[in-house]
Design a protein around this motif. Structure first.
Motif, PDB file in Angstrom:
ATOM      1  N   ALA A  64       4.037   5.355  -5.690  1.00  0.00           N
ATOM      2  CA  ALA A  64       4.125   5.226  -7.148  1.00  0.00           C
ATOM      3  C   ALA A  64       3.046   6.058  -7.826  1.00  0.00           C
ATOM      4  CB  ALA A  64       3.987   3.757  -7.546  1.00  0.00           C
ATOM      5  N   PHE A  65       1.853   6.081  -7.233  1.00  0.00           N
ATOM      6  CA  PHE A  65       0.753   6.881  -7.782  1.00  0.00           C
ATOM      7  C   PHE A  65       1.113   8.360  -7.768  1.00  0.00           C
ATOM      8  CE2 PHE A  65      -3.102   9.390  -6.875  1.00  0.00           C
ATOM      9  CZ  PHE A  65      -3.831   9.137  -8.033  1.00  0.00           C
ATOM     10  N   ILE A  66       1.681   8.817  -6.653  1.00  0.00           N
ATOM     11  CA  ILE A  66       2.070  10.222  -6.537  1.00  0.00           C
ATOM     12  C   ILE A  66       3.150  10.577  -7.560  1.00  0.00           C
ATOM     13  CG2 ILE A  66       3.247  11.890  -5.042  1.00  0.00           C
ATOM     14  CD1 ILE A  66       1.862  10.704  -2.681  1.00  0.00           C
ATOM     15  N   ILE A  67       4.138   9.689  -7.699  1.00  0.00           N
ATOM     16  CA  ILE A  67       5.216   9.941  -8.658  1.00  0.00           C
ATOM     17  C   ILE A  67       4.661  10.018 -10.081  1.00  0.00           C
ATOM     18  CG2 ILE A  67       7.223   8.882  -9.766  1.00  0.00           C
ATOM     19  CD1 ILE A  67       8.180   7.953  -7.100  1.00  0.00           C
TER      20      ILE A  67
ATOM     21  N   LEU B 136       4.862  13.260 -12.501  1.00  0.00           N
ATOM     22  CA  LEU B 136       5.556  13.236 -13.793  1.00  0.00           C
ATOM     23  C   LEU B 136       4.635  13.654 -14.925  1.00  0.00           C
ATOM     24  CD1 LEU B 136       7.636   9.935 -13.453  1.00  0.00           C
ATOM     25  CD2 LEU B 136       8.487  12.285 -13.397  1.00  0.00           C
ATOM     26  N   LEU B 137       3.351  13.279 -14.845  1.00  0.00           N
ATOM     27  CA  LEU B 137       2.391  13.640 -15.889  1.00  0.00           C
ATOM     28  C   LEU B 137       2.078  15.131 -15.866  1.00  0.00           C
ATOM     29  CD1 LEU B 137      -0.132  10.634 -15.717  1.00  0.00           C
ATOM     30  CD2 LEU B 137       1.575  11.097 -17.480  1.00  0.00           C
ATOM     31  N   GLU B 138       1.939  15.676 -14.661  1.00  0.00           N
ATOM     32  CA  GLU B 138       1.601  17.083 -14.540  1.00  0.00           C
ATOM     33  C   GLU B 138       2.837  17.972 -14.675  1.00  0.00           C
ATOM     34  OE1 GLU B 138      -0.469  17.682 -10.899  1.00  0.00           O
ATOM     35  OE2 GLU B 138      -2.272  16.621 -11.565  1.00  0.00           O
TER      36      GLU B 138
ATOM     37  N   PHE C 153       5.637  14.156   0.031  1.00  0.00           N
ATOM     38  CA  PHE C 153       5.307  12.857  -0.550  1.00  0.00           C
ATOM     39  C   PHE C 153       5.666  11.704   0.393  1.00  0.00           C
ATOM     40  CE2 PHE C 153       5.687  14.257  -5.294  1.00  0.00           C
ATOM     41  CZ  PHE C 153       4.499  14.963  -5.143  1.00  0.00           C
ATOM     42  N   LEU C 154       6.719  11.865   1.171  1.00  0.00           N
ATOM     43  CA  LEU C 154       7.221  10.768   2.003  1.00  0.00           C
ATOM     44  C   LEU C 154       6.494  10.642   3.337  1.00  0.00           C
ATOM     45  CD1 LEU C 154      11.074  11.136   1.426  1.00  0.00           C
ATOM     46  CD2 LEU C 154       9.610   9.295   0.601  1.00  0.00           C
ATOM     47  N   VAL C 155       5.888  11.713   3.802  1.00  0.00           N
ATOM     48  CA  VAL C 155       5.273  11.694   5.132  1.00  0.00           C
ATOM     49  C   VAL C 155       4.120  10.694   5.203  1.00  0.00           C
ATOM     50  CG1 VAL C 155       3.924  13.031   6.796  1.00  0.00           C
ATOM     51  CG2 VAL C 155       5.986  14.007   5.802  1.00  0.00           C
ATOM     52  N   PHE C 156       3.231  10.703   4.218  1.00  0.00           N
ATOM     53  CA  PHE C 156       2.054   9.829   4.295  1.00  0.00           C
ATOM     54  C   PHE C 156       2.420   8.347   4.274  1.00  0.00           C
ATOM     55  CE2 PHE C 156      -1.487   7.409   2.606  1.00  0.00           C
ATOM     56  CZ  PHE C 156      -2.517   7.811   3.454  1.00  0.00           C
ATOM     57  N   PRO C 157       3.282   7.869   3.363  1.00  0.00           N
ATOM     58  CA  PRO C 157       3.677   6.449   3.437  1.00  0.00           C
ATOM     59  C   PRO C 157       4.299   6.088   4.779  1.00  0.00           C
ATOM     60  CG  PRO C 157       4.363   7.390   1.350  1.00  0.00           C
ATOM     61  CD  PRO C 157       3.896   8.530   2.200  1.00  0.00           C
ATOM     62  N   GLY C 158       5.043   7.025   5.367  1.00  0.00           N
ATOM     63  CA  GLY C 158       5.629   6.777   6.675  1.00  0.00           C
ATOM     64  C   GLY C 158       4.564   6.593   7.738  1.00  0.00           C
ATOM     65  N   VAL C 159       3.553   7.451   7.720  1.00  0.00           N
ATOM     66  CA  VAL C 159       2.435   7.325   8.667  1.00  0.00           C
ATOM     67  C   VAL C 159       1.710   6.008   8.449  1.00  0.00           C
ATOM     68  CG1 VAL C 159       0.203   8.293   9.345  1.00  0.00           C
ATOM     69  CG2 VAL C 159       2.129   9.819   8.909  1.00  0.00           C
TER      70      VAL C 159
ATOM     71  N   ALA D 287       0.826  -1.207   0.000  1.00  0.00           N
ATOM     72  CA  ALA D 287       0.000   0.000   0.000  1.00  0.00           C
ATOM     73  C   ALA D 287       0.860   1.256   0.000  1.00  0.00           C
ATOM     74  CB  ALA D 287      -0.932  -0.004   1.218  1.00  0.00           C
ATOM     75  N   ALA D 288       1.928   1.264   0.807  1.00  0.00           N
ATOM     76  CA  ALA D 288       2.813   2.425   0.880  1.00  0.00           C
ATOM     77  C   ALA D 288       3.504   2.660  -0.458  1.00  0.00           C
ATOM     78  CB  ALA D 288       3.846   2.228   1.981  1.00  0.00           C
ATOM     79  N   PHE D 289       3.987   1.584  -1.090  1.00  0.00           N
ATOM     80  CA  PHE D 289       4.691   1.722  -2.361  1.00  0.00           C
ATOM     81  C   PHE D 289       3.737   2.092  -3.493  1.00  0.00           C
ATOM     82  CE2 PHE D 289       8.195  -0.121  -0.139  1.00  0.00           C
ATOM     83  CZ  PHE D 289       9.323   0.235  -0.862  1.00  0.00           C
ATOM     84  N   LEU D 290       2.527   1.533  -3.481  1.00  0.00           N
ATOM     85  CA  LEU D 290       1.548   1.882  -4.512  1.00  0.00           C
ATOM     86  C   LEU D 290       1.149   3.346  -4.405  1.00  0.00           C
ATOM     87  CD1 LEU D 290      -0.804  -1.248  -4.633  1.00  0.00           C
ATOM     88  CD2 LEU D 290       0.863  -0.510  -6.339  1.00  0.00           C
TER      89      LEU D 290
END
Length: 239
Positions: free
Chosen positions: A41-44, A48-50, A62-68, A35-38
């Motif tokens: 990856a979604f954010i990245i 990149l698209l925007e 970007f890193l705070v939420f996966p850490g939580v 879940a953290a990696f997905l």
């Protein structure tokens, strides 16, 4: 001979970590990891698209939420999982259990989060923007570890995983509501040290960052100690 002892020690250490990770995450570690990696990856992909103006402050966010996400379940539901599996009675039977068991678990949770944040930071460094990975991970760990300690303390007071989760979500909402008001304040839990306020001198801003990290470190220590203190009252947890 010394080499064999070292190999045996490392083998025991690896098995120790594997066993505790299974216990801490209730055999659901892989799901939280995925879940953290997905999510990252979604954010990245979106970034990149925007093609936004990326910098270190954005990567930090970007890193705070996966850490939580990685620390939330094991800390919030840890005591309840022990109770449900009847392990709580065994833990209370171990002398100084609150230090030998839960303190070690807490450290392992932070280590696991740090390792995975390092991997995510490496991916961000490769795909998005050049960052100092060790420094970035260390900065992200300040709020993550504080929230972990706060969640642990709340779990010892509420003694229910679902109740603790609701309480922490409510606190999280409150923190976010006051984020803009306290954006550049030392009391802001989610203070982003990579933002450079235009209306504030660099010296003052560095002082704010230092105070914020100091407050978070002290808060982490106090919350963790209070949670461990609560665990000495066996009758509160045994039904």
């Amino acid at each position: 001979m010394k080499y064999l002892k070292l190999v045996n020690f490392l083998g025991l250490l690896v098995r120790f970590f594997r066993y505790n990770i299974k216990v801490i995450f209730a055999n659901k570690f892989i799901y939280f990891l995925i879940a953290a990696f997905l999510f990252f990856a979604f954010i990245i992909t979106i970034s990149l698209l925007e093609d936004p103006n990326l910098d270190e402050s954005v990567i930090y966010g970007f890193l705070v939420f996966p850490g939580v996400l990685l620390i939330f379940y094991p800390v919030v539901y840890g005591l309840q999982n022990d109770d449900d599996s009847k392990m709580l009675e065994v833990i209370f039977g171990i002398p100084n259990y609150r230090y030998k068991v839960w303190l070690v678990r807490f450290i392992i949770i932070v280590i696991v989060a740090a390792v995975n944040l390092t991997i995510l930071a490496f991916l961000a460094n490769f795909a998005l923007y050049h960052i100092e990975i060790p420094v970035m991970v260390a900065q992200v760990l300040f709020p993550i570890t504080f929230l972990a300690a706060l969640s642990f303390m709340m779990s010892t007071l509420i003694k229910s995983g679902n109740g603790t989760a609701i309480a922490m979500v409510m606190l999280g909402v409150i923190f976010l509501i006051f984020y803009e008001v306290l954006e550049y304040n030392a009391w802001n839990i989610f203070l982003n040290p990579y933002i450079e306020p235009r209306e504030m001198s660099e010296t003052i801003w560095l002082n704010v960052i230092f105070k914020n990290r100091l407050y978070l470190a002290i808060g982490t220590g106090l919350a963790l100690l209070y949670g461990l203190f609560n665990l000495q009252f066996r009758e509160r947890f045994m039904k």
